[in-house]
Scaffold this active site. Structure first.
Site, PDB file in Angstrom:
ATOM      1  N   LYS A   7     -14.831   7.934  -3.676  1.00  0.00           N
ATOM      2  CA  LYS A   7     -15.526   8.240  -2.930  1.00  0.00           C
ATOM      3  C   LYS A   7     -17.131  10.258  -3.203  1.00  0.00           C
ATOM      4  O   LYS A   7     -18.009  10.149  -3.081  1.00  0.00           O
ATOM      5  CB  LYS A   7     -15.591   8.489  -1.243  1.00  0.00           C
ATOM      6  CG  LYS A   7     -15.913   7.394  -0.658  1.00  0.00           C
ATOM      7  CD  LYS A   7     -14.982   7.000   1.047  1.00  0.00           C
ATOM      8  CE  LYS A   7     -13.900   5.758   1.523  1.00  0.00           C
ATOM      9  NZ  LYS A   7     -13.441   5.834   2.021  1.00  0.00           N
ATOM     10  N   THR A  36      -8.433   6.136  -1.402  1.00  0.00           N
ATOM     11  CA  THR A  36     -10.027   5.923  -1.876  1.00  0.00           C
ATOM     12  C   THR A  36     -11.319   7.316  -1.682  1.00  0.00           C
ATOM     13  O   THR A  36     -12.351   6.756  -1.948  1.00  0.00           O
ATOM     14  CB  THR A  36     -10.743   4.586  -0.735  1.00  0.00           C
ATOM     15  OG1 THR A  36     -10.315   5.206   0.597  1.00  0.00           O
ATOM     16  CG2 THR A  36      -9.483   3.497  -1.481  1.00  0.00           C
ATOM     17  N   HIS A  58       0.633  -1.996   0.202  1.00  0.00           N
ATOM     18  CA  HIS A  58       0.171   0.244   0.005  1.00  0.00           C
ATOM     19  C   HIS A  58       1.123   0.992   0.031  1.00  0.00           C
ATOM     20  O   HIS A  58       0.402   3.022  -0.077  1.00  0.00           O
ATOM     21  CB  HIS A  58      -0.758   0.721   1.184  1.00  0.00           C
ATOM     22  CG  HIS A  58      -2.212  -0.575   0.999  1.00  0.00           C
ATOM     23  ND1 HIS A  58      -3.304  -0.596   0.759  1.00  0.00           N
ATOM     24  CD2 HIS A  58      -2.396  -1.819   1.938  1.00  0.00           C
ATOM     25  CE1 HIS A  58      -4.061  -1.407   0.424  1.00  0.00           C
ATOM     26  NE2 HIS A  58      -3.978  -2.032   0.865  1.00  0.00           N
ATOM     27  N   LYS A  93      -7.854  13.966   4.642  1.00  0.00           N
ATOM     28  CA  LYS A  93      -7.196  12.965   4.666  1.00  0.00           C
ATOM     29  C   LYS A  93      -6.157  12.895   5.603  1.00  0.00           C
ATOM     30  O   LYS A  93      -6.528  14.536   6.793  1.00  0.00           O
ATOM     31  CB  LYS A  93      -6.793  12.350   2.961  1.00  0.00           C
ATOM     32  CG  LYS A  93      -5.795  14.266   2.720  1.00  0.00           C
ATOM     33  CD  LYS A  93      -5.237  13.476   1.257  1.00  0.00           C
ATOM     34  CE  LYS A  93      -6.499  13.640   0.628  1.00  0.00           C
ATOM     35  NZ  LYS A  93      -6.673  12.233  -0.057  1.00  0.00           N
ATOM     36  N   ARG A  94      -5.205  11.710   5.475  1.00  0.00           N
ATOM     37  CA  ARG A  94      -4.504  11.786   6.863  1.00  0.00           C
ATOM     38  C   ARG A  94      -3.333  13.481   6.286  1.00  0.00           C
ATOM     39  O   ARG A  94      -3.056  13.358   5.593  1.00  0.00           O
ATOM     40  CB  ARG A  94      -3.520  10.842   7.011  1.00  0.00           C
ATOM     41  CG  ARG A  94      -2.313  10.364   7.571  1.00  0.00           C
ATOM     42  CD  ARG A  94      -2.455   8.860   7.710  1.00  0.00           C
ATOM     43  NE  ARG A  94      -1.855   8.568   6.351  1.00  0.00           N
ATOM     44  CZ  ARG A  94      -0.453   8.609   5.595  1.00  0.00           C
ATOM     45  NH1 ARG A  94       0.296   8.431   6.509  1.00  0.00           N
ATOM     46  NH2 ARG A  94      -0.884   7.816   4.386  1.00  0.00           N
ATOM     47  N   LYS A 122       0.698  14.827   1.067  1.00  0.00           N
ATOM     48  CA  LYS A 122      -0.544  14.652   0.644  1.00  0.00           C
ATOM     49  C   LYS A 122      -1.090  16.721  -0.023  1.00  0.00           C
ATOM     50  O   LYS A 122      -1.585  16.971  -0.346  1.00  0.00           O
ATOM     51  CB  LYS A 122      -1.614  14.052   1.209  1.00  0.00           C
ATOM     52  CG  LYS A 122      -1.129  12.565   1.454  1.00  0.00           C
ATOM     53  CD  LYS A 122      -2.640  12.672   3.005  1.00  0.00           C
ATOM     54  CE  LYS A 122      -3.021  10.528   2.565  1.00  0.00           C
ATOM     55  NZ  LYS A 122      -3.344   9.877   2.182  1.00  0.00           N
TER      56      LYS A 122
END
Length: 811
Positions: A662, A658, A359, A550-551, A556
């Site tokens: 969504k 993911t 991952h 998100k985290r 990111k």
């Protein structure tokens, strides 16, 4: 499938709730608090679920089918009651039963905490997979840890993250079925005694202590009650509660020391590993998890098959990232030590049984355990890892004679720095399949992460793009949109998301667009109320909601988004620039407790928000809100209210994502880089229906060779220079963030400054679309219509057919 005779009417369910209130809670109806009603309702529903669980097991046993066992340290399920009601088709029935009792279902649902069994995408993916396995009839189990506190509950004080215990089980939970009769005994510590008989050596684990693993089952209900997949979770318990002799001597604390030490194992998700003790606890936790899981799995296997050679034909073990990698060594150990299988045969049986999903491409996320620690904690497994490594290096030597560099690179044992065992290498060597989670990620595993392994075993490598369950993330999260979709294309999409392609002809219909926008507006109004009540910030539901949730991690690039907002503020205030769009920027996400840079980014976002939100000159056109404690329930509020979805990771660093799926499924337009599954989403939605910007993965790799050149070129952009100067001039947070900017200018490993001008340029295209409601709605509806490939049902079918070799439509 649950028998129709087991599905209660509203009156039957009401009577069942009253019965459980009396005989399980010991209360009269008029004595019940709202939480008591929630518990009694859950217990009544559990009765239906247990019937379905037992029926599923009977069908699988009768078919003598191969089973899938999904091992993951995270399962981020979200609230259970409402999801079970949805999948059983009992939501309206339960609402009516509760009305008869004078209660409100929605109010009861709000009382349930999210099970703290995960953190981010890894756990949410695992939960989606169990939903799809149950809904598709794939015979399987999930295996994990029954954490007492989970990761942590995030609070934000003066813009800084603080971690609080997430006491989700403090008042008990009705959904866990405790199975003390299936308790496992797990050996730990001790030493290895080696004896030789002729040419053959035999190892015996001696002097070990034992920890008990007590399982509880959380049933995961498939859609329409088709089948029910158990999620078996193990909690650690001492093999002896306390030493009576020490207790009687008066040393009460030392008497219960073993109990305290043992039960730490399942206290929290991801114990902080920035100390030797914390690191050892994390190793023990991961070993405990796989040891318990395999004992349970093999016990079930022996009930239906005596021949150990049949193991790969009866069992498929899927490792969700490197955390369960020790399952390779543990399965070999059990086969050798308990079943007397020779090492070579034991390893080959293991390899044919186990599959591994990677991952991450981040080297620091690929777990490594010090050899000295393995020797102390699980000495028998270290011997097995050495034996597997000897076999691997022999294979490498035959393939590339005399190539010591190849041997060093592929070895399970790393010699750089402290001698350590590489868990990703163990998982690859001990698996018949190694998969990435998007097309790009699968390719980068082969070319960047472990190219030598791919060269050695190319047939093992593949990609299975992640997916999410449309039942939770569309049917449950956005019921009004779900009703509109079913009205237009039928309800077959609930179990076959590709049927949403039938929506495409309606995407340009003015009435459909109007209804879609009205649904979105209602969600925005609800979220605005939540933000007002929790944060005291008033936002305009008519503004464009731009979400980055998100985290928190440097790759990111929440920092890049915050700098973009800072520049927008400066231009509005200093230049009197007229806004093209009124925007509300939404942030949410947790930073790892020891990740200082991520926590600094959270504080910087709050510093920008404090300035923006308090300035009357921008109050009507620019707002920023950071919602604390991001979790499934909060995501279910944010996603259907979002207009623009920020998916702006550095290209080549996000395995899949993911959350992006969504948002797409609910009609948000993606503003993102060509990273992870964004690439495949663009292929499906069409380039005109997303806003893609930034460097590609190939360009990032090229620029890494000359980082100073690329940073300097980006910094010459006047907009970049302006926002960096604003931070250095203490316009956001005083002087607290000068060092943050100085470090960014000195070294920008995630290409924030390189991509920031490209993100700013993309906003012109964004504004042109969003300010035209019809054009926006058309593109949003096309995103919904083309989201079919990103259902976890598709992903599970791919795993079942191409990796696990198990049937669907069986359980």
């Amino acid at each position: 499938m649950i028998s129709t005779t087991s599905i209660p009417t509203a009156r039957q369910l009401r009577d069942s709730i009253a019965r459980y209130a009396r005989y399980s809670l010991g209360l009269e109806l008029e004595q019940l608090t709202p939480r008591d009603v929630y518990l009694a309702t859950s217990l009544a529903l559990r009765e239906v679920i247990i019937d379905g669980l037992l029926a599923t097991e009977r069908r699988v046993a009768a078919a003598n089918a191969k089973r899938v066992y999904y091992l993951s340290v995270e399962f981020l399920l979200g609230r259970v009651l409402d999801n079970n009601l949805l999948n059983l088709g009992l939501h309206d029935t339960c609402a009516e039963a509760l009305r008869m009792l004078g209660s409100n279902l929605e109010e009861l649902e709000e009382l349930e905490p999210d099970p703290a069994l995960g953190n981010g995408g890894l756990g949410r993916l695992a939960a989606c997979f169990l939903d799809s396995m149950a809904s598709l009839g794939v015979p399987g189990y999930g295996y994990g840890i029954n954490y007492e506190f989970g990761l942590f509950r995030q609070t934000l004080k003066d813009g800084a993250q603080e971690e609080q215990p997430d006491e989700w089980r403090s008042r008990g939970t009705p959904w866990l079925l405790r199975r003390p009769d299936l308790t496992c005994r797990v050996p730990i510590f001790g030493a290895v005694e080696e004896t030789r008989s002729g040419d053959r050596s035999q190892c015996r684990w001696i002097g070990f202590k034992e920890v008990l693993g007590v399982p509880s089952d959380l049933p995961v209900v498939g859609y329409a009650g088709r089948s029910i997949t158990p999620l078996r979770l193990f909690a650690a318990q001492a093999s002896e509660e306390f030493d009576m002799a020490i207790f009687n001597a008066g040393d009460y604390l030392r008497a219960v020391e073993q109990k305290i030490q043992s039960e730490r194992i399942s206290k929290v998700l991801y114990p902080a590993d920035n100390s030797p003790a914390g690191r050892e606890l994390r190793l023990i936790q991961e070993y405990f998890f796989v040891a318990c899981s395999l004992k349970d799995i093999l016990k079930r296997h022996l009930k239906s098959a005596d021949d150990v050679k049949a193991l790969p034909d009866r069992i498929a073990l899927q490792l969700n990232d490197t955390h369960p990698a020790l399952a390779v060594a543990e399965l070999v150990r059990v086969l050798q030590d308990d079943w007397n299988v020779p090492f070579d045969d034991a390893f080959e049986l293991t390899r044919r049984t186990v599959a591994f999903t990677n991952h991450t491409l981040l080297p620091e996320a690929l777990e490594r355990w010090p050899v000295a620690m393995l020797e102390r904690v699980i000495p028998r497994h270290l011997r097995i890892i050495y034996a597997i490594n000897e076999r691997l290096l022999d294979t490498v030597g035959k393939r590339w004679p005399g190539d010591t560099e190849k041997q060093r690179t592929l070895s399970l044992i790393g010699e750089d720095g402290e001698k350590h065992a590489r868990m990703a290498h163990l998982a690859i060597a001990g698996s018949h399949s190694v998969n990435g989670v998007s097309t790009l990620h699968g390719q980068l595993i082969k070319t960047r992460l472990v190219p030598q392994f791919h060269e050695l075993w190319p047939e093992r490598f593949n990609a299975k793009t992640n997916g999410v369950t449309q039942r939770r993330w569309l049917l449950k999260t956005n019921p009004a949109l779900a009703r509109l979709l079913s009205e237009l294309v039928g309800d077959g999409w609930i179990t076959d998301l590709d049927r949403l392609r039938g929506l495409e002809p309606f995407a340009q219909h003015a009435e459909v667009q109007s209804r879609f926008l009205a649904i979105r507006r209602a969600h925005k109004e609800r979220l605005a109320r939540i933000i007002r009540d929790e944060l005291g910030i008033t936002i305009d539901p008519a503004s464009t909601f731009d979400a980055h949730v998100k985290r928190i991690h440097e790759y990111k690039r929440q920092l890049m988004n915050a700098l973009r907002i800072g520049l927008e503020y400066v231009e509005l205030v200093d230049d009197g620039k007229q806004p093209v769009l009124a925007r509300t920027y939404l942030f949410a996400g947790k930073a790892a407790p020891g990740y200082v840079a991520a926590k600094t980014i959270i504080r910087f976002i709050h510093a920008v928000a404090a300035v923006v939100n308090s300035d009357p000159r921008t109050r009507d056109v620019l707002r920023v809100a950071y919602l604390p404690d991001y979790r499934v329930t909060l995501a279910e509020r944010i996603i259907p209210a979002t207009d623009l979805s920020a998916q702006i990771s550095t290209a080549g660093m996000e395995a899949s994502g993911t959350g992006n799926m969504k948002f797409m499924m609910n009609g948000a337009l993606t503003v993102g880089t060509l990273d992870g599954a964004n690439i495949e989403m663009q292929d499906e939605a069409g380039a005109d229906n997303m806003f893609i910007f930034g460097l590609t993965a190939e360009q990032v790799e090229l620029r890494r060779a000359q980082p100073r050149t690329s940073d300097a070129a980006a910094a010459r952009d006047p907009r970049v220079k302006r926002v960096l100067a604003a931070v250095k001039d203490e316009r956001f947070g005083g002087g607290a963030f000068k060092e943050l900017i100085a470090k960014l200018e000195e070294h920008d490993p995630y290409f924030v400054l390189a991509d920031l001008p490209l993100l700013l340029d993309a906003q012109t295209r964004v504004a042109e679309v969003v300010r035209d409601p019809a054009r926006f709605a058309h593109k949003a509806l096309l995103n919904v219509a083309r989201s079919g490939p990103f259902s976890s049902d598709r992903t599970i079918r791919d795993y079942a057919r191409e990796i696990w070799d198990v049937p669907v439509d069986l359980a």
